[in-house]
Design a protein around this motif. Structure first.
Motif, PDB file in Angstrom:
ATOM      1  N   ILE A 238       9.221  -1.868  16.369  1.00 46.55           N
ATOM      2  CA  ILE A 238       8.380  -0.813  16.928  1.00 46.55           C
ATOM      3  C   ILE A 238       8.455   0.451  16.071  1.00 46.55           C
ATOM      4  CG2 ILE A 238       8.012   0.652  18.949  1.00 46.55           C
ATOM      5  CD1 ILE A 238       9.099  -1.641  20.654  1.00 46.55           C
ATOM      6  N   HIS A 239       7.281   1.007  15.760  1.00 49.53           N
ATOM      7  CA  HIS A 239       7.172   2.197  14.929  1.00 49.53           C
ATOM      8  C   HIS A 239       6.576   3.327  15.774  1.00 49.53           C
ATOM      9  CE1 HIS A 239       7.626  -0.625  11.496  1.00 49.53           C
ATOM     10  NE2 HIS A 239       6.854  -1.400  12.244  1.00 49.53           N
ATOM     11  N   ILE A 240       7.293   4.429  15.876  1.00 46.55           N
ATOM     12  CA  ILE A 240       6.851   5.571  16.678  1.00 46.55           C
ATOM     13  C   ILE A 240       6.160   6.571  15.752  1.00 46.55           C
ATOM     14  CG2 ILE A 240       7.552   7.344  18.311  1.00 46.55           C
ATOM     15  CD1 ILE A 240       8.132   4.492  19.241  1.00 46.55           C
ATOM     16  N   LEU A 241       4.871   6.826  15.984  1.00 45.69           N
ATOM     17  CA  LEU A 241       4.084   7.707  15.115  1.00 45.69           C
ATOM     18  C   LEU A 241       3.401   8.795  15.942  1.00 45.69           C
ATOM     19  CD1 LEU A 241       2.354   4.910  12.984  1.00 45.69           C
ATOM     20  CD2 LEU A 241       4.443   6.162  12.413  1.00 45.69           C
ATOM     21  N   GLY A 242       3.200   9.932  15.331  1.00 44.59           N
ATOM     22  CA  GLY A 242       2.480  11.022  15.991  1.00 44.59           C
ATOM     23  C   GLY A 242       0.998  10.941  15.712  1.00 44.59           C
ATOM     24  N   SER A 243       0.371  12.098  15.524  1.00 41.55           N
ATOM     25  CA  SER A 243      -1.073  12.124  15.299  1.00 41.55           C
ATOM     26  C   SER A 243      -1.442  11.815  13.848  1.00 41.55           C
ATOM     27  CB  SER A 243      -1.635  13.500  15.690  1.00 41.55           C
ATOM     28  OG  SER A 243      -0.992  14.530  14.945  1.00 41.55           O
ATOM     29  N   GLY A 244      -0.467  11.911  12.942  1.00 42.06           N
ATOM     30  CA  GLY A 244      -0.751  11.597  11.542  1.00 42.06           C
ATOM     31  C   GLY A 244      -0.390  10.168  11.208  1.00 42.06           C
ATOM     32  N   TYR A 245      -0.957   9.227  11.927  1.00 43.09           N
ATOM     33  CA  TYR A 245      -0.587   7.815  11.828  1.00 43.09           C
ATOM     34  C   TYR A 245      -1.462   7.006  10.883  1.00 43.09           C
ATOM     35  CZ  TYR A 245      -4.684   7.474  14.806  1.00 43.09           C
ATOM     36  OH  TYR A 245      -5.955   7.591  15.293  1.00 43.09           O
ATOM     37  N   GLN A 246      -2.612   7.573  10.461  1.00 45.49           N
ATOM     38  CA  GLN A 246      -3.630   6.782   9.774  1.00 45.49           C
ATOM     39  C   GLN A 246      -3.109   6.083   8.521  1.00 45.49           C
ATOM     40  OE1 GLN A 246      -4.016   9.838  10.914  1.00 45.49           O
ATOM     41  NE2 GLN A 246      -5.785   9.862  12.286  1.00 45.49           N
ATOM     42  N   ASN A 247      -2.405   6.822   7.654  1.00 47.24           N
ATOM     43  CA  ASN A 247      -1.922   6.211   6.412  1.00 47.24           C
ATOM     44  C   ASN A 247      -0.967   5.053   6.679  1.00 47.24           C
ATOM     45  OD1 ASN A 247      -3.431   7.955   4.845  1.00 47.24           O
ATOM     46  ND2 ASN A 247      -1.754   9.396   4.498  1.00 47.24           N
ATOM     47  N   GLU A 248      -0.128   5.196   7.701  1.00 47.74           N
ATOM     48  CA  GLU A 248       0.810   4.126   8.029  1.00 47.74           C
ATOM     49  C   GLU A 248       0.060   2.887   8.513  1.00 47.74           C
ATOM     50  OE1 GLU A 248       4.527   2.213   8.493  1.00 47.74           O
ATOM     51  OE2 GLU A 248       3.938   4.036   7.426  1.00 47.74           O
ATOM     52  N   LEU A 249      -0.945   3.072   9.359  1.00 50.03           N
ATOM     53  CA  LEU A 249      -1.731   1.922   9.820  1.00 50.03           C
ATOM     54  C   LEU A 249      -2.439   1.241   8.656  1.00 50.03           C
ATOM     55  CD1 LEU A 249      -3.427   2.959  13.208  1.00 50.03           C
ATOM     56  CD2 LEU A 249      -1.305   1.692  12.824  1.00 50.03           C
ATOM     57  N   LEU A 250      -3.005   2.048   7.749  1.00 54.37           N
ATOM     58  CA  LEU A 250      -3.754   1.480   6.624  1.00 54.37           C
ATOM     59  C   LEU A 250      -2.838   0.798   5.611  1.00 54.37           C
ATOM     60  CD1 LEU A 250      -6.395   4.305   6.163  1.00 54.37           C
ATOM     61  CD2 LEU A 250      -6.827   1.965   6.957  1.00 54.37           C
ATOM     62  N   THR A 251      -1.553   1.061   5.690  1.00 55.81           N
ATOM     63  CA  THR A 251      -0.598   0.338   4.860  1.00 55.81           C
ATOM     64  C   THR A 251      -0.491  -1.112   5.321  1.00 55.81           C
ATOM     65  OG1 THR A 251       0.701   2.327   4.432  1.00 55.81           O
ATOM     66  CG2 THR A 251       1.823   0.241   4.089  1.00 55.81           C
ATOM     67  N   HIS A 252      -0.729  -1.333   6.602  1.00 56.70           N
ATOM     68  CA  HIS A 252      -0.568  -2.665   7.188  1.00 56.70           C
ATOM     69  C   HIS A 252      -1.889  -3.346   7.523  1.00 56.70           C
ATOM     70  CE1 HIS A 252       3.831  -2.260   7.773  1.00 56.70           C
ATOM     71  NE2 HIS A 252       3.562  -0.979   7.918  1.00 56.70           N
ATOM     72  N   ILE A 253      -2.957  -2.577   7.704  1.00 54.67           N
ATOM     73  CA  ILE A 253      -4.236  -3.139   8.145  1.00 54.67           C
ATOM     74  C   ILE A 253      -5.343  -2.712   7.179  1.00 54.67           C
ATOM     75  CG2 ILE A 253      -5.894  -3.264  10.050  1.00 54.67           C
ATOM     76  CD1 ILE A 253      -3.599  -2.356  11.916  1.00 54.67           C
ATOM     77  N   PRO A 254      -6.157  -3.647   6.676  1.00 51.57           N
ATOM     78  CA  PRO A 254      -7.259  -3.265   5.784  1.00 51.57           C
ATOM     79  C   PRO A 254      -8.215  -2.306   6.486  1.00 51.57           C
ATOM     80  CG  PRO A 254      -6.915  -5.642   5.761  1.00 51.57           C
ATOM     81  CD  PRO A 254      -6.085  -5.111   6.886  1.00 51.57           C
ATOM     82  N   ALA A 255      -8.732  -1.338   5.753  1.00 49.61           N
ATOM     83  CA  ALA A 255      -9.630  -0.338   6.336  1.00 49.61           C
ATOM     84  C   ALA A 255     -10.824  -0.990   7.006  1.00 49.61           C
ATOM     85  CB  ALA A 255     -10.089   0.645   5.259  1.00 49.61           C
ATOM     86  N   GLU A 256     -11.340  -2.067   6.391  1.00 49.50           N
ATOM     87  CA  GLU A 256     -12.525  -2.726   6.952  1.00 49.50           C
ATOM     88  C   GLU A 256     -12.219  -3.481   8.242  1.00 49.50           C
ATOM     89  OE1 GLU A 256     -10.941  -5.486   3.638  1.00 49.50           O
ATOM     90  OE2 GLU A 256     -11.161  -3.324   4.027  1.00 49.50           O
ATOM     91  N   ASN A 257     -10.947  -3.670   8.560  1.00 50.55           N
ATOM     92  CA  ASN A 257     -10.557  -4.345   9.800  1.00 50.55           C
ATOM     93  C   ASN A 257     -10.129  -3.379  10.890  1.00 50.55           C
ATOM     94  OD1 ASN A 257     -11.011  -6.671   8.393  1.00 50.55           O
ATOM     95  ND2 ASN A 257      -8.921  -7.439   8.492  1.00 50.55           N
ATOM     96  N   LEU A 258      -9.935  -2.115  10.527  1.00 53.69           N
ATOM     97  CA  LEU A 258      -9.438  -1.126  11.472  1.00 53.69           C
ATOM     98  C   LEU A 258     -10.599  -0.288  12.002  1.00 53.69           C
ATOM     99  CD1 LEU A 258      -6.796   0.099  12.684  1.00 53.69           C
ATOM    100  CD2 LEU A 258      -6.828   1.729  10.774  1.00 53.69           C
ATOM    101  N   PRO A 259     -10.745  -0.182  13.343  1.00 51.04           N
ATOM    102  CA  PRO A 259     -11.846   0.610  13.898  1.00 51.04           C
ATOM    103  C   PRO A 259     -11.850   2.043  13.371  1.00 51.04           C
ATOM    104  CG  PRO A 259     -10.825  -0.702  15.624  1.00 51.04           C
ATOM    105  CD  PRO A 259      -9.960  -0.853  14.411  1.00 51.04           C
ATOM    106  N   VAL A 260     -13.043   2.583  13.245  1.00 45.63           N
ATOM    107  CA  VAL A 260     -13.237   3.930  12.703  1.00 45.63           C
ATOM    108  C   VAL A 260     -12.383   4.954  13.454  1.00 45.63           C
ATOM    109  CG1 VAL A 260     -14.919   5.803  12.490  1.00 45.63           C
ATOM    110  CG2 VAL A 260     -15.537   3.491  11.793  1.00 45.63           C
ATOM    111  N   GLU A 261     -12.287   4.826  14.762  1.00 46.33           N
ATOM    112  CA  GLU A 261     -11.566   5.841  15.535  1.00 46.33           C
ATOM    113  C   GLU A 261     -10.075   5.893  15.228  1.00 46.33           C
ATOM    114  OE1 GLU A 261     -11.218   5.031  19.829  1.00 46.33           O
ATOM    115  OE2 GLU A 261     -12.094   3.068  19.388  1.00 46.33           O
ATOM    116  N   PHE A 262      -9.564   4.866  14.523  1.00 43.98           N
ATOM    117  CA  PHE A 262      -8.152   4.867  14.138  1.00 43.98           C
ATOM    118  C   PHE A 262      -7.959   5.081  12.638  1.00 43.98           C
ATOM    119  CE2 PHE A 262      -8.321   2.121  17.988  1.00 43.98           C
ATOM    120  CZ  PHE A 262      -7.637   2.993  18.833  1.00 43.98           C
TER     121      PHE A 262
END
Length: 321
Positions: A238-262
């Motif tokens: 489990i990874h605890i992230l604040g509001s600046g989470y986008q770069n961490e998510l994009l490290t694990h999930i391709p941008a084209e697979n991640l909804p725009v709102e995230f």
């Protein structure tokens, strides 16, 4: 990993991508023996379903390969399945209130992460218990969660395994806490407790990564309580992230697979939360769920010499099996 011809009828890869203790493809002889022992003990108690090697391994890993503890966990799960009539429910389940419920509590699978695992998203900050109870009931919502776990096992993960070329047994989860206020805290964390209990007790070893994003101020105190409900192995995922989470998510999930709102670029027609897009909807990788698949054809009768030949060449017969 030795397969059991009576139960192991997989149509997808069965070797884990990374070597890890107790995982398919990397079993020690004693771990393989514990699988056989657990199966034998369960058969002796009358169990006939879900005795395949991959399922038994998940229960064994969840109980640190304590065979008796794994047997009890499996038996408790089967008792729950019988009490809820889950096997029949999955094949007939309809949830027409889904679109309405998602206005107040979005929960959905959407495409895959960079490892090929299904991505699961919940937006807890939108929870409105009063509104949800006007649309559905807590029991129906939990049943729907269980049905989605069943569909994760068959057919989402098999499709992802076929596409990636290796076994995938877990998913990548995103829990969005944006909008979780002190006023909502009790209902939100009560929901987490009930859903986490269902997943831990009846669907072990399904979590790959969990990203808690938009964690509010003071969440660390609440997290210290939540951790007490979870297995220590789960806590490490489990990874605890604040509001600046986008770069961490994009490290694990391709941008084209991640909804725009995230922070991604995906914007499915009608909304990502209702699209159910992923390899399980791609013809090249999707197969019908086992419960709906046609029964395998009976093998043609062999010549009388065939058994003798197989007996004379046990190594070739074993390899063919």
């Amino acid at each position: 990993m030795e397969l059991d011809p009576k139960y192991d009828h997989y149509d997808f890869p069965t070797k884990a991508p990374i070597e890890a203790p107790g995982h398919p493809g990397y079993l020690k002889p004693e771990e393989q023996a514990q699988v056989a022992q657990l199966r034998m003990m369960l058969e002796a108690e009358g169990f006939t379903k879900r005795l395949d090697t991959l399922t038994l391994l998940r229960f064994l890993r969840a109980r640190k390969f304590d065979v008796n503890a794994a047997k009890q966990m499996f038996a408790d799960c089967e008792k729950w399945r019988a009490e809820t009539n889950l096997d029949d429910t999955v094949s007939t389940w309809e949830f027409p209130e889904k679109a309405q419920l998602f206005d107040y509590y979005p929960q959905y699978y959407h495409k895959t992460d960079k490892d090929g695992r299904p991505v699961y998203i919940e937006q807890l900050g939108k929870i409105d218990i009063a509104a949800l109870n006007k649309i559905s009931t807590p029991d129906r919502m939990l049943t729907n969660l269980a049905v989605e776990y069943e569909r994760l096992a068959d057919d989402r993960l098999p499709a992802c395994s076929r596409k990636s070329g290796h076994l995938l047994e877990t998913c990548c989860s995103i829990i969005d806490l944006k909008g979780v206020s002190l006023g909502k805290a009790t209902s939100v964390y009560s929901q987490i407790q009930s859903t986490s209990a269902l997943s831990q007790n009846y669907y072990p070893e399904r979590l790959g990564h969990l990203f808690l994003i938009n964690c509010p101020w003071g969440f660390s105190a609440i997290w210290s309580i939540i951790k007490g409900w979870l297995d220590p192995v789960t806590v490490k995922k489990i990874h605890i992230l604040g509001s600046g989470y986008q770069n961490e998510l994009l490290t694990h999930i391709p941008a084209e697979n991640l909804p725009v709102e995230f922070g991604g670029t995906c914007n499915c027609e009608g909304g990502c939360h209702l699209s159910n897009m992923g390899p399980w909807r791609e013809e090249q990788w999707a197969n019908p769920p086992k419960k709906d698949a046609p029964a395998p054809a009976e093998p043609e009768a062999k010549e009388a010499a065939a058994p003798a030949e197989a007996e004379a060449k046990p190594e070739e017969a074993k390899a063919a099996a």
